[in-house]
Design a protein around this motif. Structure first.
Motif, PDB file in Angstrom:
ATOM      1  N   VAL A   5     -36.405 -32.971  41.623  1.00 42.15           N
ATOM      2  CA  VAL A   5     -36.195 -34.129  41.141  1.00 42.15           C
ATOM      3  C   VAL A   5     -34.923 -34.707  41.661  1.00 42.15           C
ATOM      4  O   VAL A   5     -33.855 -34.178  41.493  1.00 42.15           O
ATOM      5  N   GLU A   6     -35.189 -36.145  41.959  1.00 45.63           N
ATOM      6  CA  GLU A   6     -34.038 -36.809  42.437  1.00 45.63           C
ATOM      7  C   GLU A   6     -33.456 -37.691  41.366  1.00 45.63           C
ATOM      8  O   GLU A   6     -34.209 -38.234  40.246  1.00 45.63           O
ATOM      9  N   SER A   7     -32.276 -37.879  41.666  1.00 44.21           N
ATOM     10  CA  SER A   7     -31.321 -38.781  40.610  1.00 44.21           C
ATOM     11  C   SER A   7     -30.523 -39.664  41.257  1.00 44.21           C
ATOM     12  O   SER A   7     -29.983 -39.187  42.356  1.00 44.21           O
ATOM     13  N   GLY A   8     -29.736 -40.688  40.598  1.00 41.90           N
ATOM     14  CA  GLY A   8     -28.823 -41.419  41.323  1.00 41.90           C
ATOM     15  C   GLY A   8     -28.985 -42.544  42.106  1.00 41.90           C
ATOM     16  O   GLY A   8     -27.905 -43.201  42.721  1.00 41.90           O
ATOM     17  N   GLY A   9     -30.021 -43.099  42.297  1.00 39.15           N
ATOM     18  CA  GLY A   9     -30.213 -44.186  43.103  1.00 39.15           C
ATOM     19  C   GLY A   9     -29.985 -45.408  42.259  1.00 39.15           C
ATOM     20  O   GLY A   9     -29.496 -45.390  41.204  1.00 39.15           O
ATOM     21  N   GLY A  10     -30.266 -46.468  42.796  1.00 37.13           N
ATOM     22  CA  GLY A  10     -29.986 -47.954  42.166  1.00 37.13           C
ATOM     23  C   GLY A  10     -29.512 -49.002  43.235  1.00 37.13           C
ATOM     24  O   GLY A  10     -29.667 -48.836  44.398  1.00 37.13           O
ATOM     25  N   LEU A  11     -28.951 -50.067  42.750  1.00 30.34           N
ATOM     26  CA  LEU A  11     -28.502 -51.187  43.428  1.00 30.34           C
ATOM     27  C   LEU A  11     -27.093 -51.091  43.710  1.00 30.34           C
ATOM     28  O   LEU A  11     -26.317 -51.017  42.782  1.00 30.34           O
ATOM     29  N   VAL A  12     -26.613 -51.401  45.034  1.00 34.05           N
ATOM     30  CA  VAL A  12     -25.348 -51.537  45.143  1.00 34.05           C
ATOM     31  C   VAL A  12     -24.925 -52.733  46.242  1.00 34.05           C
ATOM     32  O   VAL A  12     -25.934 -52.930  46.925  1.00 34.05           O
ATOM     33  N   GLN A  13     -23.713 -53.116  46.202  1.00 29.76           N
ATOM     34  CA  GLN A  13     -23.431 -54.201  47.010  1.00 29.76           C
ATOM     35  C   GLN A  13     -23.232 -53.408  48.557  1.00 29.76           C
ATOM     36  O   GLN A  13     -22.634 -52.199  48.362  1.00 29.76           O
ATOM     37  N   ALA A  14     -23.302 -54.239  49.455  1.00 35.31           N
ATOM     38  CA  ALA A  14     -23.094 -53.821  50.876  1.00 35.31           C
ATOM     39  C   ALA A  14     -21.655 -53.326  50.857  1.00 35.31           C
ATOM     40  O   ALA A  14     -20.652 -53.921  50.311  1.00 35.31           O
ATOM     41  N   GLY A  15     -21.402 -52.156  51.502  1.00 40.69           N
ATOM     42  CA  GLY A  15     -20.008 -51.580  51.698  1.00 40.69           C
ATOM     43  C   GLY A  15     -19.750 -50.694  50.546  1.00 40.69           C
ATOM     44  O   GLY A  15     -18.704 -49.911  50.519  1.00 40.69           O
ATOM     45  N   GLY A  16     -20.740 -50.493  49.555  1.00 34.83           N
ATOM     46  CA  GLY A  16     -20.321 -49.773  48.393  1.00 34.83           C
ATOM     47  C   GLY A  16     -21.033 -48.296  48.702  1.00 34.83           C
ATOM     48  O   GLY A  16     -21.471 -47.955  49.751  1.00 34.83           O
ATOM     49  N   SER A  17     -20.991 -47.660  47.602  1.00 38.50           N
ATOM     50  CA  SER A  17     -21.184 -46.308  47.453  1.00 38.50           C
ATOM     51  C   SER A  17     -22.245 -45.699  46.616  1.00 38.50           C
ATOM     52  O   SER A  17     -22.408 -46.441  45.498  1.00 38.50           O
ATOM     53  N   LEU A  18     -23.174 -44.712  46.932  1.00 36.38           N
ATOM     54  CA  LEU A  18     -23.890 -43.859  45.804  1.00 36.38           C
ATOM     55  C   LEU A  18     -24.022 -42.447  45.983  1.00 36.38           C
ATOM     56  O   LEU A  18     -23.685 -42.021  47.448  1.00 36.38           O
ATOM     57  N   ARG A  19     -24.279 -41.955  45.014  1.00 33.18           N
ATOM     58  CA  ARG A  19     -24.519 -40.525  45.353  1.00 33.18           C
ATOM     59  C   ARG A  19     -25.755 -40.104  44.641  1.00 33.18           C
ATOM     60  O   ARG A  19     -26.047 -40.178  43.494  1.00 33.18           O
ATOM     61  N   LEU A  20     -26.752 -39.482  45.537  1.00 34.17           N
ATOM     62  CA  LEU A  20     -28.082 -39.069  45.071  1.00 34.17           C
ATOM     63  C   LEU A  20     -27.921 -37.454  44.736  1.00 34.17           C
ATOM     64  O   LEU A  20     -27.190 -36.785  45.511  1.00 34.17           O
ATOM     65  N   SER A  21     -28.774 -37.189  43.904  1.00 37.68           N
ATOM     66  CA  SER A  21     -28.806 -35.598  43.416  1.00 37.68           C
ATOM     67  C   SER A  21     -30.466 -35.261  43.639  1.00 37.68           C
ATOM     68  O   SER A  21     -31.300 -36.043  43.409  1.00 37.68           O
ATOM     69  N   CYS A  22     -30.478 -33.918  43.792  1.00 35.49           N
ATOM     70  CA  CYS A  22     -31.717 -33.270  44.150  1.00 35.49           C
ATOM     71  C   CYS A  22     -31.496 -32.105  43.422  1.00 35.49           C
ATOM     72  O   CYS A  22     -31.011 -31.206  44.006  1.00 35.49           O
ATOM     73  N   ALA A  23     -32.309 -31.940  42.369  1.00 42.39           N
ATOM     74  CA  ALA A  23     -32.254 -30.764  41.628  1.00 42.39           C
ATOM     75  C   ALA A  23     -33.564 -29.946  41.900  1.00 42.39           C
ATOM     76  O   ALA A  23     -34.548 -30.499  41.696  1.00 42.39           O
ATOM     77  N   ALA A  24     -33.397 -28.726  42.269  1.00 41.37           N
ATOM     78  CA  ALA A  24     -34.557 -27.696  42.623  1.00 41.37           C
ATOM     79  C   ALA A  24     -34.897 -26.675  41.627  1.00 41.37           C
ATOM     80  O   ALA A  24     -33.992 -25.925  41.067  1.00 41.37           O
ATOM     81  N   SER A  25     -36.181 -26.475  41.439  1.00 40.11           N
ATOM     82  CA  SER A  25     -36.366 -25.452  40.539  1.00 40.11           C
ATOM     83  C   SER A  25     -37.691 -24.820  41.141  1.00 40.11           C
ATOM     84  O   SER A  25     -38.468 -25.445  41.732  1.00 40.11           O
ATOM     85  N   GLY A  26     -38.122 -23.590  40.389  1.00 43.69           N
ATOM     86  CA  GLY A  26     -39.476 -22.942  40.957  1.00 43.69           C
ATOM     87  C   GLY A  26     -39.525 -22.306  41.852  1.00 43.69           C
ATOM     88  O   GLY A  26     -40.629 -21.768  42.179  1.00 43.69           O
ATOM     89  N   PHE A  27     -38.545 -21.852  42.585  1.00 40.90           N
ATOM     90  CA  PHE A  27     -38.811 -21.227  43.822  1.00 40.90           C
ATOM     91  C   PHE A  27     -38.037 -19.622  43.814  1.00 40.90           C
ATOM     92  O   PHE A  27     -37.141 -19.497  42.812  1.00 40.90           O
ATOM     93  N   THR A  28     -38.497 -18.921  44.760  1.00 33.78           N
ATOM     94  CA  THR A  28     -38.017 -17.430  44.672  1.00 33.78           C
ATOM     95  C   THR A  28     -37.250 -17.226  46.069  1.00 33.78           C
ATOM     96  O   THR A  28     -36.845 -16.077  46.307  1.00 33.78           O
ATOM     97  N   TYR A  29     -37.261 -18.221  46.732  1.00 34.83           N
ATOM     98  CA  TYR A  29     -36.361 -18.303  48.265  1.00 34.83           C
ATOM     99  C   TYR A  29     -35.039 -17.718  48.176  1.00 34.83           C
ATOM    100  O   TYR A  29     -34.532 -18.336  47.438  1.00 34.83           O
ATOM    101  N   SER A  30     -34.480 -16.596  48.861  1.00 36.78           N
ATOM    102  CA  SER A  30     -33.017 -16.532  48.750  1.00 36.78           C
ATOM    103  C   SER A  30     -32.409 -17.467  49.756  1.00 36.78           C
ATOM    104  O   SER A  30     -31.239 -17.603  49.603  1.00 36.78           O
ATOM    105  N   VAL A  31     -33.024 -17.819  50.771  1.00 38.15           N
ATOM    106  CA  VAL A  31     -32.341 -18.725  51.504  1.00 38.15           C
ATOM    107  C   VAL A  31     -33.260 -20.030  51.810  1.00 38.15           C
ATOM    108  O   VAL A  31     -34.593 -19.785  51.873  1.00 38.15           O
ATOM    109  N   TYR A  32     -32.820 -21.029  51.598  1.00 34.24           N
ATOM    110  CA  TYR A  32     -33.891 -22.517  51.633  1.00 34.24           C
ATOM    111  C   TYR A  32     -33.169 -23.503  52.302  1.00 34.24           C
ATOM    112  O   TYR A  32     -31.871 -23.386  52.493  1.00 34.24           O
ATOM    113  N   THR A  33     -33.720 -24.503  52.723  1.00 34.65           N
ATOM    114  CA  THR A  33     -33.224 -25.752  53.277  1.00 34.65           C
ATOM    115  C   THR A  33     -33.691 -26.905  52.416  1.00 34.65           C
ATOM    116  O   THR A  33     -34.928 -27.081  52.134  1.00 34.65           O
TER     117      THR A  33
END
Length: 126
Positions: A5-33
């Motif tokens: 599930v991604e979040s944090g997008g939107g509209l920003v002015q050139a030169g500005g900043s945003l932070r996106l988040s990606c929340a992962a669930s439902g996996f059993t891997y001990s190592v992942y990318t």
């Protein structure tokens, strides 16, 4: 089934900043990318950055090096993409993607990622 599930997008002015988040669930891997890809209007999807859970090693596309920073909070199974000094070329739908195991090679190829989020829009105004 892995869910992203991604979040944090939107509209920003050139030169500005945003932070996106990606929340992962439902996996059993001990190592992942987890990776971020983006798809500008009318263009192909391209890799932006990825990070491995075991050592935090990150890869970046040349176009974002020095401006974007990927990080992870393994306790929350969440990956962040800090995007600074945004420009018009960064406008796109951003997707996070998941693969079990260490970073694939090449790290930012769509073919190695098995699970994808629904995408979130980043718009940059001049």
């Amino acid at each position: 089934e892995v869910q992203l599930v991604e979040s944090g997008g939107g509209l920003v002015q050139a030169g500005g900043s945003l932070r996106l988040s990606c929340a992962a669930s439902g996996f059993t891997y001990s190592v992942y990318t987890i990776a971020w890809f983006r798809q500008p209007p009318g263009k192909e999807r391209e890799g932006v950055s990825c990070i491995s859970s075991n050592d935090g090693h990150a890869h970046y596309a040349d176009s974002v090096k020095g401006r974007f920073t990927i990080s992870s909070d393994n306790a929350k199974n969440t990956v962040y993409l800090q995007m600074d000094n945004l420009n018009a070329e960064d406008a796109a739908i951003y997707y996070c993607a998941f693969t079990g195991g260490f970073s694939p090679y090449p790290a930012l190829s769509t073919m190695f990622y098995d699970y994808w989020g629904q995408g979130i829009e980043v718009a940059v105004s001049s």
